[in-house]
Design a protein around this motif. Structure first.
Motif, short mmCIF file in Angstrom:
data_model
loop_
_atom_site.label_atom_id
_atom_site.label_comp_id
_atom_site.label_asym_id
_atom_site.label_seq_id
_atom_site.Cartn_x
_atom_site.Cartn_y
_atom_site.Cartn_z
N PHE B 109 0.84 -1.21 0.00
CA PHE B 109 0.00 0.00 0.00
C PHE B 109 0.87 1.25 0.00
O PHE B 109 0.59 2.21 -0.71
CB PHE B 109 -0.93 0.00 1.21
CG PHE B 109 -2.12 -0.91 1.05
CD1 PHE B 109 -2.59 -1.22 -0.21
CD2 PHE B 109 -2.76 -1.44 2.15
CE1 PHE B 109 -3.69 -2.05 -0.37
CE2 PHE B 109 -3.85 -2.27 2.00
CZ PHE B 109 -4.32 -2.58 0.74
N GLY B 110 1.92 1.22 0.82
CA GLY B 110 2.81 2.38 0.88
C GLY B 110 3.43 2.65 -0.48
O GLY B 110 3.47 3.79 -0.94
N TYR B 111 3.86 1.58 -1.13
CA TYR B 111 4.47 1.72 -2.46
C TYR B 111 3.48 2.35 -3.43
O TYR B 111 3.78 3.31 -4.14
CB TYR B 111 4.90 0.34 -2.96
CG TYR B 111 5.52 0.34 -4.32
CD1 TYR B 111 6.89 0.48 -4.48
CD2 TYR B 111 4.74 0.22 -5.47
CE1 TYR B 111 7.47 0.50 -5.73
CE2 TYR B 111 5.31 0.23 -6.73
CZ TYR B 111 6.68 0.37 -6.85
OH TYR B 111 7.23 0.40 -8.09
N ALA B 113 0.76 4.05 -2.76
CA ALA B 113 0.38 5.40 -2.37
C ALA B 113 1.46 6.39 -2.76
O ALA B 113 1.17 7.47 -3.28
CB ALA B 113 0.14 5.46 -0.86
N LEU B 114 2.70 6.02 -2.55
CA LEU B 114 3.78 6.94 -2.89
C LEU B 114 3.86 7.17 -4.38
O LEU B 114 3.98 8.31 -4.84
CB LEU B 114 5.12 6.39 -2.36
CG LEU B 114 6.31 7.31 -2.59
CD1 LEU B 114 6.15 8.58 -1.80
CD2 LEU B 114 7.60 6.62 -2.21
N ALA B 117 1.18 9.43 -5.40
CA ALA B 117 1.17 10.79 -4.85
C ALA B 117 2.11 11.73 -5.61
O ALA B 117 1.92 12.93 -5.59
CB ALA B 117 1.56 10.76 -3.38
N ILE B 118 3.11 11.18 -6.26
CA ILE B 118 4.06 12.04 -6.97
C ILE B 118 3.61 12.20 -8.40
O ILE B 118 3.34 11.21 -9.09
CB ILE B 118 5.48 11.45 -6.90
CG1 ILE B 118 5.88 11.27 -5.44
CG2 ILE B 118 6.47 12.34 -7.61
CD1 ILE B 118 7.23 10.65 -5.24
N ASP B 120 5.12 13.59 -11.24
CA ASP B 120 6.01 13.23 -12.33
C ASP B 120 6.26 11.73 -12.31
O ASP B 120 6.67 11.17 -11.30
CB ASP B 120 7.33 13.99 -12.17
CG ASP B 120 8.26 13.70 -13.32
OD1 ASP B 120 7.93 14.09 -14.44
OD2 ASP B 120 9.31 13.08 -13.09
N ARG B 122 8.43 9.76 -13.66
CA ARG B 122 9.78 9.24 -13.47
C ARG B 122 10.22 9.41 -12.02
O ARG B 122 10.80 8.51 -11.42
CB ARG B 122 10.75 9.95 -14.41
CG ARG B 122 11.89 9.07 -14.83
CD ARG B 122 12.47 9.60 -16.13
NE ARG B 122 12.55 11.04 -16.06
CZ ARG B 122 13.69 11.71 -16.22
NH1 ARG B 122 14.81 11.07 -16.40
NH2 ARG B 122 13.70 13.01 -16.18
N THR B 123 9.95 10.60 -11.47
CA THR B 123 10.27 10.81 -10.06
C THR B 123 9.52 9.81 -9.19
O THR B 123 10.08 9.24 -8.25
CB THR B 123 9.88 12.24 -9.64
OG1 THR B 123 10.41 13.14 -10.59
CG2 THR B 123 10.42 12.56 -8.27
N ALA B 127 11.34 7.28 -6.69
CA ALA B 127 11.11 7.38 -5.25
C ALA B 127 10.54 6.08 -4.71
O ALA B 127 11.00 5.55 -3.69
CB ALA B 127 10.17 8.54 -4.96
#
Lengths: 243, 213, 218
Positions: B109-111, B113-114, B117-118, B120, B122-123, B127
């Motif tokens: 889930f964390g993966y 969500a992150l 959430a970003i 871009d 590629r970023t 991340a």
């Protein structure tokens, strides 16, 4: 302008790399972070107050039964310490990110991982050490006996560095995102599980007069392991977030 | 194959002498649990490849795997607890495996969500790759610590899942389900990957046309 | 535009075939240029044309979709810390801590970048930017222009051969712009390389080149 600048070599011949050792750079960053924290005394007290309030909520919500409190106390104190550390995490990189200082830190010729480590140390000193200092008081509120309290202090001392270090990775990843509070806790809390288990396990063990040493050693091992891995990962995370 | 496995497992295989019919859920549980872990591994490795060698396909693969892995983890937990109810008498036991599996679900889930959430792409990929790798390093530690905690905390309320012997009539459907799940996984991942690739491919063509025109 | 293969010999800053994507769009592609010692390059373009993105790529903060940046012929990704040691970057945020005074900010920044912080030199540079009398007030009490002057003092103090300045003239009054031009001109006279963006034309600078970014193409 000319009188301030001594004769310089042309760029091509200039010697490169920092003239002062890494130690000085890290020390200067640490001191800067600490002096900023000291000038904002109001926010300095917040993690501690939060820690105390959360812990005092538990007896109110469960029951002020000494036996129950004693068995649940270590866990409650650890969970509260986890939350207090986590809420303070965002301030590790956020202000620097907002005013552009983080870019300058990333552009320093020193290895970013070491500078991140300095910032994590500053964070630990500002937000975790006060928790450790007040933890005996909370231990007494939770009816813990004296030797369990000293184990609690020791366990917090050994375990909280890992919280700051693992947290640095999480903040590094989320600093570019607006309103990242929930996301940060989602990322970081699962990774805190080992510290929580060993930390409260040590105190539990001493409560039932078992040897807490294995727990403490594992906790220290977790912190040392985080010390080895997390600065590198956090530095990478910061560079990615700055992109 | 999935159908065959399900048929053999749910209908043909004999009931267990201890647990009766409830054990049949194992045909779903074991492959999901296996895939939940292997898909995290594959996801983290391909995310790492994307991070180090800037290989976009690897980033896309990791992104394609994540929701599927989370689904399998959830399936494993769900079927596990459904099985646990008649067998252990409760839906949830704070067993080391279950707890680690739950943490694994949080990591998925964390993966997701992150990376959502970003903005871009590629970023986001880079991340979340860092997060996946940190999770990969931490997962054995978490599992180990949970196991420790469990053994220290309480006596064994839970016996191990594996029984000493397994009848071939049970083993064959299990193996078939296993292979079927793996195929399903590969098919879905490839399909999702194709979708992700198309999005990117179309974008570059579109930009090129725009640049020419 | 072919990448320049004699580039290994070139001193200064050089970019070849840079491409930068922002979400769905390509901000620029196939962008190549070189800036030699003693030269300044002003990057111009409409809002959103990728000026800041370009400068961040030149710093190594941003990641180009393709292409590379070289300093004295060495790709900056390879040079790493050595490149960061020759670089002074002014972002569009002044990178000052509001809680600290200009003097403390500059001192912390100088040691962070691995140089000895000489207090008298810090004060004299601040003086030259007109912050001399305010060097002991917290930076948050300074006006935007004064903060910008302090940030510029930081670049001058860094004394690096390469300056990358994102809108250095922002919030400056005429006197501030004169200070900026003097500092830049002095830097160029001593063989420095400057890449900057500005909506104002800075006239007091020798050997100024222009690079216009194509701007939004839909």
């Amino acid at each position: 302008m000319a009188e301030h600048t001594t004769a310089e070599q042309v760029p091509a011949n200039r010697e490169s790399g920092p003239a002062l050792p890494l130690r000085t750079g890290m020390w200067s960053l640490l001191r800067r972070d600490l002096s900023i924290a000291l000038r904002e005394r109001g926010s300095l007290a917040q993690p501690v107050l939060f820690f105390i309030v959360v812990v005092t909520l538990f007896p109110l919500s469960v029951a002020p039964d000494p036996v129950l409190l004693r068995s649940a106390g270590p866990g409650i104190i650890w969970v509260a310490a986890l939350l207090a550390t986590m809420l303070a995490l965002d301030s590790m990189f956020r202000p620097d990110f907002d005013d552009g200082t983080l870019e300058q830190i990333a552009l320093s010729p020193h290895p970013l991982s070491m500078l991140v480590l300095a910032k994590a140390v500053a964070h630990w000193l500002v937000s975790s050490v006060p928790l450790i200092v007040v933890s005996p008081l909370l231990g007494m509120l939770m009816q813990l006996p004296g030797d369990a309290i000293s184990i609690l202090v020791l366990a917090l001392f050994l375990g909280t560095p890992a919280l700051s270090l693992v947290g640095a990775v999480g903040v590094g990843l989320t600093v570019g995102i607006r309103r990242n509070g929930m996301l940060l806790s989602l990322l970081v809390l699962p990774l805190y599980v080992p510290a929580l288990i060993f930390g409260s396990g040590a105190v539990q063990a001493s409560l039932v007069s078992l040897d807490p040493a294995p727990h403490l050693l594992l906790l220290a091992a977790f912190s040392l392991f985080s010390l080895a891995v997390c600065p590198l990962a956090a530095a990478l995370a910061v560079r990615i977030s700055l992109n | 194959m999935l159908v065959l496995g399900l048929y053999l497992g749910l209908v043909v295989a004999p009931p267990d002498y201890q647990m009766g019919d409830s054990y049949r859920i194992i045909f779903l549980h074991v492959p999901s649990a296996w895939l939940s872990m292997s898909s995290y591994l594959i996801m983290a490795v391909s995310a790492g490849i994307g991070l180090v060698w800037h290989l976009k396909v690897a980033d896309l693969a990791a992104r394609a795997i994540a929701p599927l892995g989370a689904t399998f983890t959830f399936c494993a937990l769900l079927t596990g607890s459904l099985w646990g109810k008649p067998t252990w008498g409760t839906y949830w036991v704070w067993d080391a495996r279950l707890t680690s599996e739950l943490v694994l679900l949080f990591l998925f889930f964390g993966y997701m969500a992150l990376s959502a959430a970003i903005e871009d792409r590629r970023t986001a990929a880079r991340a979340s790759a860092v997060l996946a790798l940190i999770g990969l390093i931490n997962l054995p530690i978490i599992h180990f610590s949970v196991e420790w905690w469990n053994t220290l905390h309480q006596g064994s309320t839970v016996t191990r899942l594996g029984r000493p012997t397994m009848d071939t009539q049970m083993l064959i459907p299990l193996l078939i389900m296993f292979v079927a799940f793996n195929f399903y996984f590969a098919a879905v991942v490839l399909n999702r990957l194709r979708g992700e690739l198309l999005v990117q491919e179309r974008r570059t063509r579109w930009v090129r046309e725009l640049a020419r025109g | 535009m072919k990448p320049n293969h004699r580039s290994e010999l070139n001193a200064g800053l050089e970019a070849s075939e840079l491409e930068c994507l922002r979400g769905f769009q390509s901000l620029f592609e196939g962008l190549s240029f070189a800036v030699s010692p003693g030269e300044a390059l002003q990057v111009t373009g409409a809002n959103g044309s990728g000026k800041t993105s370009l400068l961040r790529i030149l710093c190594g903060l941003g990641l180009a979709e393709s292409g590379e940046v070289r300093w004295n012929g060495v790709p900056i990704a390879r040079a790493g810390a050595e490149y960061r040691a020759v670089l002074g970057y002014l972002g569009h945020r002044p990178a000052l801590k509001g809680e600290l005074t200009p003097r403390e900010n500059l001192r912390a920044h100088t040691t962070l970048h691995g140089k000895a912080a000489d207090d008298t030199r810090i004060l004299s540079v601040l003086e030259s930017f007109g912050i001399g009398r305010r060097h002991d007030r917290p930076c948050r009490t300074l006006s935007a222009g004064q903060q910008q002057r302090t940030a510029l003092a930081r670049i001058v103090l860094g004394d690096t051969p390469l300056w990358i300045l994102d809108e250095p003239a922002t919030a400056l009054d005429d006197g501030g712009i004169a200070c900026l031009e003097a500092a830049m001109d002095d830097r160029l006279a001593r063989g420095g390389v400057i890449v900057f963006t500005s909506h104002q034309s800075l006239e007091g600078i020798r050997s100024l080149g222009q690079l216009a970014l194509p701007g939004n193409r839909g």
